[in-house]
Design an enzyme around this catalytic site. Structure first.
Site, short mmCIF file in Angstrom:
data_model
loop_
_atom_site.label_atom_id
_atom_site.label_comp_id
_atom_site.label_asym_id
_atom_site.label_seq_id
_atom_site.Cartn_x
_atom_site.Cartn_y
_atom_site.Cartn_z
CG ASP A 66 18.01 43.43 2.59
OD1 ASP A 66 17.41 44.47 2.25
OD2 ASP A 66 18.14 43.07 3.78
CG HIS A 67 16.62 47.50 -3.30
ND1 HIS A 67 17.64 48.38 -3.58
CD2 HIS A 67 15.94 47.32 -4.47
CE1 HIS A 67 17.57 48.73 -4.86
NE2 HIS A 67 16.56 48.09 -5.42
#
Length: 494
Positions: free
Chosen positions: A464-465
């Site tokens: 998850d950026h």
């Protein structure tokens, strides 16, 4: 509704679960049930749970059809003329799924929840209680004019109007001569499919009939159905397979389309049960999480040699490739805690978890599931191996509880068992990352300046950026790759 009617509501099955889907009813309107009799199977978090009723009496109404999704606290079943509400119960009943629950009791005349000062009696099998474990066998009562709630359910033989059946039909779990104690729904289903009367099965030392006891009974009777066979679908009973031309839950509808290719048929498959849960979870993940994937090829030759040495030194520990990869992943999360987190959009916060609850993909009769090893960071490699082995076995037997399928903070996905090299998986929401491992195969590899055949695999990492940037993700993946190529690197931090 009569003054003596009692409404049993869908209990809280624990782990923050807010809804459940009705899979099948085990009773019909007009049947008599006893305290602690299982009346319905519900499905939630990919676990099927048989729910017992805390009331005794006649079934007055079933509030939902199979396939219906109910919120916790919604009316489930109404029992008429019963007096079981005041009977003592025990939390050790066979319906226990390991999750805490509450009993919802309602006084319909007042339109509100009963408000006495005594604590609410816990639902049998979902909480603690006092008194010995007990199960009251239910007597079935049905008149000639009774209409089943589910029109597709098989009808039982008619009885004389107003008469009661004092002896229920002999089916799996029926009580004929002695009480039958069965905890696992899988055992009941297999007994039904194999045509084995559970009253004839000899239980183990605990008095509970388990799968091995059922298999032993099957092996003693060579003519019994069950050696890879299914019982004829026209035999009524719980767990039977319905004929494909009968409308029902989960059935595939198909019809021919002019001009289509030979052997192909157009089908419409209802999205429900396990598939519905997967669709909702993956859709939420794809909708909310801006994910990215990075990967690297690694030389796993030393990892495989370490596995072989451990197997020779500790054959009882059962340490294989998956436990070693789990050990490495946990060490990587300790070094990069940002990846052991989740995003709370409502609070506007990134939650970094204080424990590594390691999920891993496993196949089960209900499809692909993700059991969770809670507190993996506190386990040794041998303990991890034991936990993974136990959860895998429970998944294959369909015995995982909701608690064992929820609460994960990170997922390890060994898709190499499917014979593929790489993947870009969808993150298991609400987690923030997933480590994937491809097949380990012989490939040409430059080792110490010379071309050799080595054991090579591909590691992929989807993250998850929002919780970290590419530097953190790359650092984690490189840490894992270095440990796979040289497991001795882990010794530096022990």
């Amino acid at each position: 509704m009569s003054a003596t009617d009692q409404v049993f509501r869908l209990p809280d099955l624990g782990e923050g679960l807010t809804e459940a889907e009705i899979v099948s009813w085990h009773v019909a309107v007009g049947d008599e049930v006893g305290v602690d009799q299982e009346v319905v199977t519900v499905e939630t978090a990919k676990a099927a749970v048989d729910v017992p009723c805390p009331f005794a009496g006649a079934v007055a109404e079933l509030h939902a059809e199979p396939g219906t999704v109910l919120e916790v606290g919604a009316p489930l079943i109404t029992i008429a003329g019963g007096d079981g509400a005041g009977m003592p119960v025990n939390g050790a009943s066979s319906a226990g799924a390991g999750a805490a629950g509450e009993q919802y009791r309602e006084e319909e005349r007042a339109g509100a929840k009963a408000a006495d000062d005594s604590p609410e009696r816990p639902l049998i099998g979902y909480g603690a209680g006092d008194g010995p474990a007990r199960r009251s066998g239910g007597r079935r009562r049905r008149t000639a004019t009774t209409t089943p709630t589910n029109p597709t359910a098989p009808l039982s033989p008619p009885t004389t109007s107003g008469a009661r059946e004092t002896t229920p039909p002999t089916t799996s779990g029926a009580r004929t001569g002695r009480a039958v104690r069965v905890i696992s729904p899988l055992v009941r289903r297999l007994a039904q499919e194999w045509g084995i009367d559970l009253t004839t099965v000899t239980p183990g030392p605990t008095g509970v009939i388990r799968r091995k006891d059922l298999e032993a009974a099957r092996d003693r009777a060579p003519d019994v159905v069950g050696r890879g066979e299914k019982r004829a679908p026209d035999v009524p009973g719980r767990g039977e397979k319905r004929a494909p031309d009968v409308p029902g839950r989960g059935e595939k509808r198909a019809h021919d389309v002019p001009g289509q290719a030979k052997g192909l048929r157009e089908e419409r498959v209802p999205i429900q049960g396990v598939q519905r849960l997967m669709v909702e979870r993956l859709s939420t993940s794809r909708r909310e999480i801006p994910d990215a994937t990075t990967w690297v090829d690694v030389d796993a030759t030393r990892l495989m040699k370490a596995k072989d040495r451990l197997k020779a030194a500790r054959p009882d520990a059962g340490i294989g490739v998956l436990p070693l990869l789990a050990r490495i992943a946990v060490a990587g999360l300790t070094a990069y805690p940002a990846l052991n987190s989740s995003v709370d959009l409502d609070a506007g916060e990134i939650v970094r978890h204080g424990a590594v609850n390691l999920g891993f993909a496993a196949q089960s009769p209900r499809g692909l599931v993700v059991p969770v090893v809670h507190g993996a960071q506190a386990m040794t490699t041998a303990e991890l191996a034991a936990a993974l082995r136990e959860l895998t076995e429970r998944a294959r037997e369909g015995r995982l509880s909701p608690a064992e399928l929820t609460g994960g903070t990170f997922t390890l996905n060994n898709y190499g068992v499917f014979g593929v090299d790489g993947s870009t998986p969808i993150i298991n929401h609400p987690e923030a990352a997933m480590l994937g491992v491809g097949r380990i195969v012989d490939k040409p590899w430059v080792h110490k300046g010379r071309l050799k055949v080595r054991k090579v695999t591909q590691l992929s990492f989807t993250f998850d950026h929002r919780v970290c940037d590419g530097g953190t993700a790359g650092g984690f993946l490189r840490f894992v790759a270095d440990c796979v190529e040289d497991p001795g690197v882990l010794l530096a931090d022990l």
